[in-house]
Design an enzyme around this catalytic site. Structure first.
Site, PDB file in Angstrom:
ATOM      1  N   ARG A   1       4.768  -3.698  -8.302  1.00  0.00           N
ATOM      2  CA  ARG A   1       3.364  -4.091  -7.799  1.00  0.00           C
ATOM      3  C   ARG A   1       3.002  -5.215  -8.367  1.00  0.00           C
ATOM      4  NH1 ARG A   1       1.293   1.867  -8.940  1.00  0.00           N
ATOM      5  NH2 ARG A   1       2.805   1.416 -10.337  1.00  0.00           N
TER       6      ARG A   1
ATOM      7  N   SER B   1      -0.994   6.277  -7.955  1.00  0.00           N
ATOM      8  CA  SER B   1      -1.434   7.584  -7.581  1.00  0.00           C
ATOM      9  C   SER B   1      -2.562   8.003  -8.995  1.00  0.00           C
ATOM     10  CB  SER B   1      -0.192   8.799  -7.921  1.00  0.00           C
ATOM     11  OG  SER B   1       0.973   8.135  -7.057  1.00  0.00           O
TER      12      SER B   1
ATOM     13  N   LYS C   1       4.886  14.909 -18.078  1.00  0.00           N
ATOM     14  CA  LYS C   1       3.808  14.032 -17.613  1.00  0.00           C
ATOM     15  C   LYS C   1       2.516  14.705 -17.175  1.00  0.00           C
ATOM     16  CE  LYS C   1       5.626   9.667 -15.994  1.00  0.00           C
ATOM     17  NZ  LYS C   1       5.795   8.836 -14.734  1.00  0.00           N
TER      18      LYS C   1
ATOM     19  N   HIS D   1       3.674   3.942  -2.024  1.00  0.00           N
ATOM     20  CA  HIS D   1       5.275   4.608  -1.811  1.00  0.00           C
ATOM     21  C   HIS D   1       5.861   4.415  -0.408  1.00  0.00           C
ATOM     22  CE1 HIS D   1       3.377   7.210  -5.227  1.00  0.00           C
ATOM     23  NE2 HIS D   1       4.263   6.319  -5.776  1.00  0.00           N
TER      24      HIS D   1
HETATM   25  P1  ADP Z   1       6.687   6.902 -11.790  1.00  0.00           P
HETATM   26  O1  ADP Z   1       6.053   7.965 -12.195  1.00  0.00           O
HETATM   27  O2  ADP Z   1       8.066   7.005 -11.908  1.00  0.00           O
HETATM   28  O3  ADP Z   1       6.070   5.761 -12.330  1.00  0.00           O
HETATM   29  P2  ADP Z   1       5.463   6.602  -9.120  1.00  0.00           P
HETATM   30  O4  ADP Z   1       5.199   7.916  -8.238  1.00  0.00           O
HETATM   31  O5  ADP Z   1       4.017   6.194  -9.828  1.00  0.00           O
HETATM   32  O6  ADP Z   1       6.574   7.171 -10.478  1.00  0.00           O
HETATM   33  O7  ADP Z   1       6.111   5.476  -8.583  1.00  0.00           O
HETATM   34  C1  ADP Z   1       7.438   5.617  -8.201  1.00  0.00           C
HETATM   35  C2  ADP Z   1       7.614   3.880  -7.766  1.00  0.00           C
HETATM   36  O8  ADP Z   1       6.923   3.385  -6.626  1.00  0.00           O
HETATM   37  C3  ADP Z   1       7.773   3.175  -9.051  1.00  0.00           C
HETATM   38  O9  ADP Z   1       8.654   1.937  -8.950  1.00  0.00           O
HETATM   39  C4  ADP Z   1       6.167   2.294  -8.546  1.00  0.00           C
HETATM   40  O10 ADP Z   1       6.400   1.113  -9.370  1.00  0.00           O
HETATM   41  C5  ADP Z   1       6.473   2.277  -7.191  1.00  0.00           C
HETATM   42  N1  ADP Z   1       4.960   2.047  -6.520  1.00  0.00           N
HETATM   43  C6  ADP Z   1       3.961   3.175  -6.950  1.00  0.00           C
HETATM   44  N2  ADP Z   1       2.689   2.642  -6.293  1.00  0.00           N
HETATM   45  C7  ADP Z   1       3.185   1.497  -5.749  1.00  0.00           C
HETATM   46  C8  ADP Z   1       2.573   0.609  -4.769  1.00  0.00           C
HETATM   47  N3  ADP Z   1       1.417   0.709  -4.461  1.00  0.00           N
HETATM   48  N4  ADP Z   1       3.268  -0.347  -4.194  1.00  0.00           N
HETATM   49  C9  ADP Z   1       4.444  -0.434  -4.428  1.00  0.00           C
HETATM   50  N5  ADP Z   1       5.233   0.207  -5.331  1.00  0.00           N
HETATM   51  C10 ADP Z   1       4.666   1.291  -5.846  1.00  0.00           C
END
Ligand code: ADP
Length: 162
Positions: free
Chosen positions: A92, A130, A43, A19
Site C-alpha cells: 500500500r 482491516s 494475532k 484485498h
Molecule cells: P497480514 O495480517 O498478513 O498483514 P492482511 O490481511 O492485513 O494480512 O493483508 C494481506 C495482504 O494484503 C498484505 O500483503 C497487505 O499488505 C495487503 N493489503 C491489505 N490491505 C491492502 C490494500 N488496501 N491495498 C493493497 N494491499 C493490501
C-alpha cells in the site's frame, strides 16, 4: 502449458476492497489465485478463521480462477504442500515496505525457490486496512464503501455482541 498458481496469504480480518483489488489484479495474470487465510490466533483476530474464509468465499464467488482456503502452519510449508512457488502480497505504502521486505527475505531463506511478488493496488484503496475498518465499525461508522456487504453485516453483528 504450465498452470500458474499463486498464493495470496493474509489475515483478512475482515476482507476489504483493498484485498479484492489485489486478488482481481492477480487473477488477470495467473490461472489460479489461492487466497490463503492464516488462522493466526496469536494475532487475536476479531473473526474466526471460518468466518474470515466464509466472507472471502462469498465476496469472490463470481470470480473465476480464485479459491479460498485456510492454513495453520508456516507459509512456506503450506506453499510447498500446495505445489505453488509464487507468494503474492499487496504494497500500500512505504510503511508496508519494511515488514514485507523482511518477510519476503525470510521466506526466501526458508525456501529459496519461493518468489514473493508485490502488487500495486488501485490508488482509491491504498489507505484501506482491516485494522482501520474495524476501528471505524466499532465506533459506529459506515464501512459500506470499504468492505463487501457480507463483512458490513458481520462487523455490525460482532460489535453489537460486544
Ligand atoms: P497480514 O495480517 O498478513 O498483514 P492482511 O490481511 O492485513 O494480512 O493483508 C494481506 C495482504 O494484503 C498484505 O500483503 C497487505 O499488505 C495487503 N493489503 C491489505 N490491505 C491492502 C490494500 N488496501 N491495498 C493493497 N494491499 C493490501
Amino acid at each position: 502449458m504450465k498452470t500458474r498458481r499463486a498464493i495470496y496469504p493474509g489475515s483478512f480480518d475482515p476482507v476489504t476492497f483493498g484485498h479484492i483489488d489485489v486478488i482481481k489484479r492477480a487473477a488477470n495474470f495467473v490461472d489460479e489465485v489461492i487466497v490463503a487465510v492464516a488462522e493466526n490466533e496469536n494475532k487475536k483476530p476479531l473473526f474466526t478463521s471460518d468466518e474470515r474464509t466464509h466472507m472471502l468465499m462469498e465476496s469472490l464467488k463470481d470470480h473465476p480462477g480464485v479459491r479460498v482456503e485456510s492454513f495453520d502452519c508456516l507459509l512456506v510449508d503450506y506453499a510447498q504442500e500446495r505445489k505453488v512457488n509464487v507468494i503474492l502480497r499487496g504494497l500500500r505504502a512505504i510503511s508496508d515496505f519494511e515488514f514485507e521486505f523482511q518477510m519476503a527475505l525470510m521466506n526466501r531463506r526458508l525456501k529459496p525457490n519461493l518468489e514473493t511478488v508485490f502488487l500495486t493496488p488501485s490508488e482509491d484503496v491504498t489507505f484501506l486496512s482491516s485494522r482501520l475498518v474495524k476501528e471505524v465499525a466499532r465506533l459506529g461508522g459506515d464501512v459500506r464503501q470499504f468492505v463487501p456487504e457480507i463483512a458490513v453485516q458481520a462487523l455490525a453483528k460482532k460489535f453489537a455482541e460486544k
